[in-house]
Design an enzyme around this catalytic site. Structure first.
Site, mmCIF file in Angstrom:
data_model
loop_
_atom_site.group_PDB
_atom_site.id
_atom_site.type_symbol
_atom_site.label_atom_id
_atom_site.label_comp_id
_atom_site.label_asym_id
_atom_site.label_seq_id
_atom_site.Cartn_x
_atom_site.Cartn_y
_atom_site.Cartn_z
ATOM 1 C CE LYS A 223 -2.008 -2.190 3.341
ATOM 2 N NZ LYS A 223 -1.782 -3.481 3.050
ATOM 3 C CB ILE A 224 3.328 2.608 2.430
ATOM 4 C CG1 ILE A 224 2.531 2.497 3.543
ATOM 5 C CG2 ILE A 224 4.487 3.851 2.435
ATOM 6 C CD1 ILE A 224 3.001 2.250 4.675
ATOM 7 C CB THR B 137 9.169 5.795 6.178
ATOM 8 O OG1 THR B 137 8.735 5.139 4.770
ATOM 9 C CG2 THR B 137 9.914 7.129 5.478
ATOM 10 N NE ARG C 173 7.758 -1.502 12.193
ATOM 11 C CZ ARG C 173 6.844 -0.589 11.921
ATOM 12 N NH1 ARG C 173 7.160 0.544 11.522
ATOM 13 N NH2 ARG C 173 5.550 -1.035 12.389
ATOM 14 C CG ASP D 7 9.454 8.308 10.245
ATOM 15 O OD1 ASP D 7 9.660 9.296 11.083
ATOM 16 O OD2 ASP D 7 8.557 7.626 10.501
ATOM 17 C CG HIS E 54 8.317 5.195 14.219
ATOM 18 N ND1 HIS E 54 8.558 4.159 14.420
ATOM 19 C CD2 HIS E 54 7.123 5.110 13.224
ATOM 20 C CE1 HIS E 54 7.859 2.904 13.682
ATOM 21 N NE2 HIS E 54 7.033 3.849 12.984
ATOM 22 C CD GLN E 55 7.824 13.911 12.283
ATOM 23 O OE1 GLN E 55 8.344 14.309 12.951
ATOM 24 N NE2 GLN E 55 6.685 14.736 11.471
ATOM 25 C CB ALA E 56 6.119 8.270 8.285
HETATM 26 P P1 NAD Z 1 1.974 -4.086 2.952
HETATM 27 O O1 NAD Z 1 1.679 -5.280 3.367
HETATM 28 O O2 NAD Z 1 0.854 -3.418 2.239
HETATM 29 O O3 NAD Z 1 3.358 -4.172 1.807
HETATM 30 C C1 NAD Z 1 4.385 -4.639 1.917
HETATM 31 C C2 NAD Z 1 5.184 -4.896 0.677
HETATM 32 O O4 NAD Z 1 6.261 -5.629 0.925
HETATM 33 C C3 NAD Z 1 4.057 -6.209 -0.152
HETATM 34 O O5 NAD Z 1 3.939 -5.806 -1.332
HETATM 35 C C4 NAD Z 1 5.051 -7.438 0.082
HETATM 36 O O6 NAD Z 1 4.942 -8.238 -0.998
HETATM 37 C C5 NAD Z 1 6.424 -6.908 0.157
HETATM 38 N N1 NAD Z 1 7.610 -7.628 0.602
HETATM 39 C C6 NAD Z 1 7.365 -8.654 1.551
HETATM 40 N N2 NAD Z 1 8.413 -9.197 1.568
HETATM 41 C C7 NAD Z 1 9.419 -8.560 1.044
HETATM 42 C C8 NAD Z 1 10.510 -8.664 0.608
HETATM 43 N N3 NAD Z 1 11.584 -9.794 0.870
HETATM 44 N N4 NAD Z 1 11.380 -7.870 -0.352
HETATM 45 C C9 NAD Z 1 10.534 -7.151 -0.985
HETATM 46 N N5 NAD Z 1 9.259 -6.623 -0.681
HETATM 47 C C10 NAD Z 1 8.758 -7.588 0.180
HETATM 48 O O7 NAD Z 1 2.277 -2.974 3.912
HETATM 49 P P2 NAD Z 1 2.565 -1.283 3.957
HETATM 50 O O8 NAD Z 1 1.116 -0.809 4.579
HETATM 51 O O9 NAD Z 1 2.781 -0.764 2.535
HETATM 52 O O10 NAD Z 1 3.650 -1.023 4.993
HETATM 53 C C11 NAD Z 1 5.060 -1.511 4.611
HETATM 54 C C12 NAD Z 1 6.017 -1.253 5.852
HETATM 55 O O11 NAD Z 1 5.815 0.185 6.439
HETATM 56 C C13 NAD Z 1 5.443 -1.884 7.187
HETATM 57 O O12 NAD Z 1 5.469 -3.301 7.093
HETATM 58 C C14 NAD Z 1 5.728 -1.294 8.286
HETATM 59 O O13 NAD Z 1 6.861 -1.806 8.724
HETATM 60 C C15 NAD Z 1 6.249 0.297 7.663
HETATM 61 N N6 NAD Z 1 5.324 1.427 8.283
HETATM 62 C C16 NAD Z 1 5.827 2.446 8.858
HETATM 63 C C17 NAD Z 1 4.985 3.346 9.243
HETATM 64 C C18 NAD Z 1 5.982 4.923 9.656
HETATM 65 O O14 NAD Z 1 5.212 5.251 10.930
HETATM 66 N N7 NAD Z 1 7.301 4.967 9.644
HETATM 67 C C19 NAD Z 1 3.854 3.329 9.310
HETATM 68 C C20 NAD Z 1 3.350 2.298 8.785
HETATM 69 C C21 NAD Z 1 4.022 1.268 8.061
#
Ligand code: NAD
Length: 331
Positions: free
Chosen positions: A156-157, A234, A236, A260, A297-299
Site C-alpha cells: 500500500k505505501i 520509513t 522499519r 523515520d 517515527h512520525q510518518a
Molecule cells: P503492505 O503489506 O501493504 O506492503 C508490504 C509489501 O512488501 C508487500 O507488497 C510485500 O509483498 C512486500 N514484501 C514482503 N517481503 C518482501 C521482501 N523480502 N522484499 C521486498 N518486498 C517484500 O505494507 P504497507 O502498509 O505498505 O507497509 C509497509 C511497511 O511500512 C510496514 O511493514 C511497516 O513496517 C512500515 N510502516 C511504517 C510506518 C511509519 O510510521 N514509519 C507506518 C506504517 C507502516
C-alpha cells in the site's frame, strides 16, 4: 471488553476515546503511558485485551504473562507486527490483530518530504536563514525530474509513493516478492534487487521487517549502489545495518540519508529526552552528518491516520468480542 492500552500519549488517548464513543458497545479503555514489556505487563492483570504500538515488546515471556492474566487479544495500533512473537501467541491461543491500512498517504507523503528536504538541503537552508545567513554554498541540489527511484516493497505505501514519484516525472523501478500487476501496468518496472541497487538514484524501503529483510541494506548491498545514492527508510529500522550505512556515508556512496525509523529506536523515540545524555554512539554519529535527516517515527502521524488507527484497532476488539472473526484483520 476491558482493554489495557499501552504506549499512549495524549494524542492517542484523544483519538481512541473519540473512536470508542462512536462504538455501539464501547470498551473500557485503561490508558498506560508505559511501553509493554516484562516489567509493565502487570498493568494488564485484569484486562481481556491489550492494545499495543510499534515498540511494545510482545516476546514469548510477555505473551506468557498476558496469557496467565487471561488476556485473549492483542489489538495492534500499527501495520507492522515484527514486535510480536506470533508463534508463541498462536501457541497460547492469543489472537493478534493489526491495522493493515490506515493511511498509506501519510507515510508515502512523509517519505516524499524527506526526499525533498534532502535533495534541496532545506534543513540546512532553514537554519541559515534564521541565522541571517543567505549564502548558497553547500545547498546545491538536484532535480527529481527524470531521476530513477527504486522502491523496495510495493504494497500500500510503496505503491502510493511510486505513483507520487511518477507524478514528479521520475522513472520508478521496484522490487517486491509479489509484484503488483496494476503498478506494472502503470509503468513501474519490476527488477531484481541486484539490478535495482546500481540503477536507482533514490532508494526507498517499504517492505516489512522479517528474517528475510533484516539488514537488507548492508555493506554488500551498499557497495552495489550508485555513487551518490539517496536512501530513505520509513519502513522499519532493522531493514538497515546502521553501521554499514555510516561507512557508506563516510565513503560518499550514500550522499543523502532520510530516516523515520532506527533499529534501536525503542529507547529513544516518542519521548522528550532533551534533559538526558544520548547514550547511543551509533545514533550520535548519524546526527553529525549534514546530509542526514532523521524524524522520530512520525510518518504515520497525521489526523487522518490517527483517526483510522483508533477506529480499526477498537473495531477489531469489538469483532473479536462478538465472535465475528472473519471481519478481523488477524496477523
Ligand atoms: P503492505 O503489506 O501493504 O506492503 C508490504 C509489501 O512488501 C508487500 O507488497 C510485500 O509483498 C512486500 N514484501 C514482503 N517481503 C518482501 C521482501 N523480502 N522484499 C521486498 N518486498 C517484500 O505494507 P504497507 O502498509 O505498505 O507497509 C509497509 C511497511 O511500512 C510496514 O511493514 C511497516 O513496517 C512500515 N510502516 C511504517 C510506518 C511509519 O510510521 N514509519 C507506518 C506504517 C507502516
Amino acid at each position: 471488553m476491558k482493554i489495557a492500552v499501552f504506549s499512549t500519549k495524549p494524542y492517542d488517548r484523544e483519538f481512541l476515546t473519540a473512536a470508542n464513543e462512536c462504538l455501539e458497545h464501547p470498551h473500557q479503555l485503561v490508558f498506560h503511558e508505559s511501553r509493554l514489556n516484562s516489567s509493565s505487563s502487570l498493568l494488564a492483570q485484569d484486562a481481556n485485551a491489550v492494545c499495543c504500538f510499534v515498540n511494545d515488546q510482545l516476546d514469548a515471556q510477555v505473551l506468557q504473562q498476558l496469557a496467565e492474566f487471561g488476556v485473549k487479544l492483542v489489538t495492534l495500533r500499527c501495520a507492522g507486527f515484527n514486535q510480536v512473537d506470533l508463534a508463541e501467541a498462536k501457541k497460547l491461543g492469543i489472537v493478534v490483530t493489526r491495522v493493515a491500512e490506515y493511511s498509506p498517504h501519510a507515510i508515502a507523503e512523509h517519505a516524499l518530504g524527506l526526499i525533498l528536504m534532502l535533495n534541496r538541503n532545506l534543513h540546512r537552508a532553514h537554519h541559515r536563514v534564521r541565522e541571517n545567513d543567505y549564502s548558497l554554498n553547500g545547498l546545491l541540489g538536484f532535480d527529481l525530474y527524470q531521476k530513477t527511484v527504486g522502491i523496495i516493497g510495493t504494497g500500500k505505501i510503496g505503491a502510493t509513493l511510486a505513483r507520487i514519484m511518477q507524478g514528479l516525472g521520475c522513472e520508478v523501478i521496484a522490487y517486491d516478492t509479489r509484484p503488483d500487476p496494476a503498478l506494472a501496468a502503470a509503468g513501474v518496472s519490476y527488477v531484481a534487487l541486484e539490478d535495482l541497487w546500481p540503477a536507482a538514484d533514490i532508494i526507498s524501503l517499504h517492505c516489512p521487517l522479517n528474517q528475510h529483510t533484516h539488514h537488507l541494506i548492508n555493506a554488500v548491498t551498499i557497495a552495489q549502489m550508485k555513487q551518490g545514492v539517496m536512501l530513505i527508510n520509513t519502513g522499519r529500522g532493522g531493514l538497515i545495518d546502521t553501521r554499514a550505512v555510516i561507512e557508506g556515508l563516510k565513503n560518499k556512496t550514500i550522499a543523502h540519508l532520510g530516516l523515520d525509523v532506527y533499529e534501536e529506536e525503542a529507547n529513544l523515540f516518542f519521548e522528550n529526552n532533551s534533559n538526558s545524555l544520548l547514550q547511543d554512539d551509533v545514533f550520535a554519529r548519524l546526527l553529525t552528518f549534514p546530509n542526514v535527516v532523521i524524524t522520530g517515527h512520525q510518518a504515520f502521524f497525521t489526523r487522518e491516520a490517527l483517526a483510522a488507527i483508533a477506529t480499526t484497532a477498537l473495531s477489531n476488539a469489538s469483532f473479536f468480542e462478538h465472535g465475528e472473526l472473519e471481519k478481523i484483520c488477524q496477523v
